[in-house]
Design an enzyme around this catalytic site. Structure first.
Site, short mmCIF file in Angstrom:
data_model
loop_
_atom_site.label_atom_id
_atom_site.label_comp_id
_atom_site.label_asym_id
_atom_site.label_seq_id
_atom_site.Cartn_x
_atom_site.Cartn_y
_atom_site.Cartn_z
N CYS A 1 -2.79 -9.19 0.68
CA CYS A 1 -2.22 -7.97 0.10
C CYS A 1 -2.59 -6.75 0.95
CB CYS A 1 -2.76 -7.75 -1.30
SG CYS A 1 -2.17 -8.92 -2.52
N GLU B 1 -3.82 -3.88 0.02
CA GLU B 1 -5.11 -3.26 -0.33
C GLU B 1 -6.26 -3.96 0.38
OE1 GLU B 1 -2.66 -4.36 -2.21
OE2 GLU B 1 -2.77 -3.60 -4.25
N CYS C 1 -3.01 -6.24 -7.60
CA CYS C 1 -3.18 -7.54 -8.22
C CYS C 1 -4.66 -7.76 -8.59
CB CYS C 1 -2.69 -8.65 -7.29
SG CYS C 1 -3.86 -9.08 -6.00
N1 THU Z 1 1.13 -7.55 -3.00
C1 THU Z 1 0.28 -6.64 -2.44
O1 THU Z 1 0.27 -6.46 -1.22
N2 THU Z 1 -0.55 -5.97 -3.25
C2 THU Z 1 -0.61 -6.13 -4.61
O2 THU Z 1 -1.55 -5.66 -5.24
C3 THU Z 1 0.45 -6.87 -5.30
C4 THU Z 1 1.19 -7.84 -4.43
C5 THU Z 1 2.01 -8.34 -2.13
C6 THU Z 1 1.67 -9.80 -2.03
C7 THU Z 1 2.99 -10.38 -1.58
O3 THU Z 1 3.08 -10.25 -0.17
C8 THU Z 1 4.03 -9.46 -2.22
O4 THU Z 1 3.33 -8.28 -2.58
C9 THU Z 1 4.72 -10.06 -3.42
O5 THU Z 1 3.79 -10.50 -4.34
#
Ligand code: THU
Length: 143
Positions: A56, A58, A98
């Site tokens: 992700c 973050e 997440c």
């Molecule tokens: N994702 C993030 O980068 N940060 C989050 O906190 C939520 C989800 C990304 C993971 C994946 O690449 C895409 O968003 C769809 O879930």
């Protein structure tokens, strides 16, 4: 943090969505992490054909900071949205972090750390980590 600083951090997070590597979800996330020393560490999500090794935005930002030996943070701005048929990112809603990212943030961020979200229009939402991850598991439980 001033409103101007918050908007600057959001703008950097929005720019980062352009470099997300998201061939599977097409959901671009950008993050801008403000350290207490004033440095801003950027992050984007980076996906993988095997899915679970994806990272992700973050965590990209926080791991970049830790790898530069910076461990004290003030705030993070996070934005996200799907790309349209032209490949442009459309931020239409708040992108809340997440659970895994909340846990990783809790390892390094204190009670005053701010999580700043933007809906792509005009509304900014701000949370303390405690609000998004109450009763968290942390180092104190291991001692
Ligand atoms: N994702 C993030 O980068 N940060 C989050 O906190 C939520 C989800 C990304 C993971 C994946 O690449 C895409 O968003 C769809 O879930």
């Amino acid at each position: 943090m001033t409103e101007v600083q918050k908007k600057e951090l959001i703008e950097i997070a929005v720019k980062m969505t352009a470099v997300s590597y998201v061939p599977y979800s097409h959901f671009h996330v950008g993050a801008a992490l403000l350290a207490k020393n004033g440095t801003i560490f950027t992050g984007c999500n980076i996906e993988n054909a095997a899915y679970s090794p994806s990272n992700c935005a973050e965590r990209t930002a926080i791991f970049k900071a830790i790898s530069e030996n910076v461990h004290s943070f003030e705030a993070i701005a996070i934005v996200g949205g799907l790309e349209n048929e032209k490949g442009e990112v459309e931020i239409k809603d708040f992108c809340t972090p997440c659970g895994v990212c909340r846990q990783v943030l809790s390892e390094f961020c204190d009670k005053n750390f701010r999580i700043i979200l933007f809906d792509g229009k005009s509304t900014i939402k701000e949370f303390l980590l405690e609000e998004l991850l109450p009763e968290s598991f942390g180092a104190s439980k291991l001692s």
